[in-house]
Motif scaffolding. Structure first.
Motif, PDB file in Angstrom:
ATOM      1  N   GLY A   1       0.802  -1.213   0.000  1.00 44.97           N
ATOM      2  CA  GLY A   1       0.000   0.000   0.000  1.00 44.97           C
ATOM      3  C   GLY A   1       0.835   1.263   0.000  1.00 44.97           C
ATOM      4  N   HIS A   2       2.000   1.236   0.665  1.00 45.34           N
ATOM      5  CA  HIS A   2       2.855   2.417   0.726  1.00 45.34           C
ATOM      6  C   HIS A   2       3.648   2.632  -0.553  1.00 45.34           C
ATOM      7  CE1 HIS A   2       2.180   3.317   5.001  1.00 45.34           C
ATOM      8  NE2 HIS A   2       2.082   2.007   5.162  1.00 45.34           N
ATOM      9  N   GLN A   3       3.550   1.692  -1.487  1.00 40.31           N
ATOM     10  CA  GLN A   3       4.263   1.823  -2.747  1.00 40.31           C
ATOM     11  C   GLN A   3       3.339   2.211  -3.903  1.00 40.31           C
ATOM     12  OE1 GLN A   3       7.596   1.637  -2.845  1.00 40.31           O
ATOM     13  NE2 GLN A   3       7.518   1.279  -0.623  1.00 40.31           N
ATOM     14  N   PHE A   4       2.055   2.388  -3.634  1.00 44.00           N
ATOM     15  CA  PHE A   4       1.135   2.790  -4.707  1.00 44.00           C
ATOM     16  C   PHE A   4       1.594   4.121  -5.294  1.00 44.00           C
ATOM     17  CE2 PHE A   4      -2.753   0.473  -2.701  1.00 44.00           C
ATOM     18  CZ  PHE A   4      -2.214  -0.744  -3.098  1.00 44.00           C
ATOM     19  N   THR A   5       1.492   4.244  -6.625  1.00 36.14           N
ATOM     20  CA  THR A   5       1.883   5.479  -7.309  1.00 36.14           C
ATOM     21  C   THR A   5       0.669   6.088  -8.019  1.00 36.14           C
ATOM     22  OG1 THR A   5       2.537   4.234  -9.280  1.00 36.14           O
ATOM     23  CG2 THR A   5       4.246   4.712  -7.640  1.00 36.14           C
ATOM     24  N   CYS A   6       0.812   7.334  -8.339  1.00 32.85           N
ATOM     25  CA  CYS A   6      -0.271   8.065  -9.011  1.00 32.85           C
ATOM     26  C   CYS A   6      -0.182   7.872 -10.520  1.00 32.85           C
ATOM     27  CB  CYS A   6      -0.183   9.556  -8.692  1.00 32.85           C
ATOM     28  SG  CYS A   6      -0.186   9.958  -6.931  1.00 32.85           S
ATOM     29  N   ALA A   7      -1.329   7.592 -11.131  1.00 36.33           N
ATOM     30  CA  ALA A   7      -1.405   7.529 -12.588  1.00 36.33           C
ATOM     31  C   ALA A   7      -2.068   8.781 -13.160  1.00 36.33           C
ATOM     32  CB  ALA A   7      -2.180   6.288 -13.033  1.00 36.33           C
ATOM     33  N   PHE A   8      -2.900   9.401 -12.365  1.00 36.09           N
ATOM     34  CA  PHE A   8      -3.601  10.636 -12.756  1.00 36.09           C
ATOM     35  C   PHE A   8      -3.570  11.598 -11.562  1.00 36.09           C
ATOM     36  CE2 PHE A   8      -5.730   7.060 -14.866  1.00 36.09           C
ATOM     37  CZ  PHE A   8      -5.488   7.381 -16.190  1.00 36.09           C
TER      38      PHE A   8
END
Length: 422
Positions: A181-188
């Motif tokens: 969860g702490h590695q999720f990145t933004c796509a938009f």
């Protein structure tokens, strides 16, 4: 356990579902290697009343019928991957309330709203990796009391306020393990691409609801009080300002050298039209030769009524208001006398003649304070008091139209209308 590889031969329809004679089967795996489309009947799993684990790969295409798992009430593990599913309905899961493991990875799911009403109290493990989830509705997870494992990797998350609830849940949740969860990145949006999802500042997305309610309520109360005050005390002033503005615009457009087209514009109510035709026109137009403007006869068809009124008043030397009780109750007559009074105030000339067809007591005029003020400064005549001396009455009208005003005559006219005695 039954592992079945599906090909074109298997896809041929039979009179009975293919698993109807396997009531004790507990695990079933369906895997498709072909790329052609096949029709999956809703009773495909009929007869598998003991099935506990079901896995399919590239088997269901795009959608599942709500009755697909109607015949597998003991199902505890469900895996549907690589199937390009885009949307699921909560009704699909109602027949399998004992479901504990759900794997829907490698599909095209865009929303988790179906989980909020799926009624899955025993579900503990969910894998939704590599789908098309951009906005996560945490209501879906809050409706799953036993959820302890969640995999959402590979989804194009958006870093905007629409995801602020999920961001907050991700940081405060202590029951569910969210994989990476702490590695999720933004796509938009594009400006946030590549940034960590949890680095997005959500503080600007929150506003105190009670403060908003207070501001809204206070604003509504103030608006209501202000509107009531304006309507009760200032509505006529606003109306006067509006018509004065129209008159000002018309006066600016009108050339100062343009001669007046009419001697007088006659403002009257339709109920008094018979008197105007029977008594006024034969004398003023027939005998005295004045050119009068009447709305039904001289207004230009198709032109806005306010513009017609403005042109009639400013295109005439004077305005004659034929006042009766019907006149006072007429909206358009009220507009006409307002416009004429504005011209009176603007030009500071005696351009307004008030002609009363009835004796109207002062208390009935009290709501029309503008008319009461005009009575004190403008020439006005009373037809009821002139019934025995019609010739004198029309001679006074002629003097008013000619602009002749003698102090002794004006005093006589004012005293001749008992309705306005103070």
């Amino acid at each position: 356990m039954l592992h079945l590889t599906w090909n074109q031969k298997n896809s041929q329809q039979h009179d009975e579902p293919p698993f109807s004679n396997l009531p004790n089967l507990r695990q079933l795996v369906l895997k498709v290697y072909d790329t052609y489309y096949m029709e999956i009947l809703p009773d495909l799993l009929r007869g598998l009343k003991s099935l506990e684990y079901f896995r399919s790969e590239k088997f269901f295409t795009k959608s599942l019928h709500p009755d697909t798992f109607k015949y597998t009430p003991q199902l505890k593990g469900l895996q549907i991957i690589h199937s390009e599913l885009s949307a699921l309905t909560p009704e699909l899961f109602w027949p399998i309330p004992n479901l504990q493991v759900l794997d829907l990875s490698y599909n095209r799911i865009r929303s988790l709203d179906f989980l909020a009403r799926a009624n899955l109290p025993a579900l503990t493990w969910i894998k939704l990796s590599n789908n098309m989830l951009s906005v996560i509705n945490v209501t879906a997870f809050q409706s799953l009391p036993a959820l302890t494992y969640l995999d959402l990797t590979g989804n194009p998350l958006t870093c905007e306020c629409s995801n602020s609830g999920f961001s907050q849940w991700l940081q405060s949740n202590n029951q569910t393990q969210v994989v990476n969860g702490h590695q999720f990145t933004c796509a938009f949006p594009v400006s946030q691409q590549g940034n960590k999802f949890l680095d997005f500042d959500i503080s600007s997305c929150w506003m105190d609801a009670s403060f908003v309610c207070f501001i809204s309520s206070a604003g509504l109360i103030v608006f209501t009080l202000l509107t009531s005050f304006i309507y009760h005390f200032l509505r006529w002033h606003l109306a006067y300002t509006y018509y004065l503005f129209l008159a000002f615009l018309y006066d600016k457009k009108r050339s100062k050298d343009t001669p007046h087209q009419y001697d007088a514009f006659v403002s009257y109510n339709i109920h008094d039209e018979e008197w105007v035709y029977r008594e006024m026109l034969p004398v003023l137009e027939g005998e005295q030769g004045w050119k009068l403007c009447l709305h039904h006869r001289d207004f230009e068809p198709g032109k806005p009524i306010v513009e017609n009124i403005t042109e009639a008043i400013y295109g005439s030397w004077k305005t004659i208001c034929v006042i009766s009780r019907h006149y006072l109750q007429s909206e358009w007559c009220s507009k006409e006398i307002q416009m004429a009074s504005f011209r009176l105030f603007d030009e500071q000339k005696d351009v307004l003649i008030l002609l009363f067809l009835e004796d109207i007591p002062a208390y009935q005029l009290s709501p029309y304070y503008q008319l009461r003020s005009l009575v004190k400064r403008c020439t006005y005549l009373s037809w009821p008091q002139a019934s025995q001396h019609a010739g004198v009455f029309w001679q006074n009208v002629r003097q008013a139209l000619e602009g002749v005003e003698r102090p002794d005559e004006r005093t006589h006219l004012l005293a001749g209308h008992p309705g306005f005695n103070q």
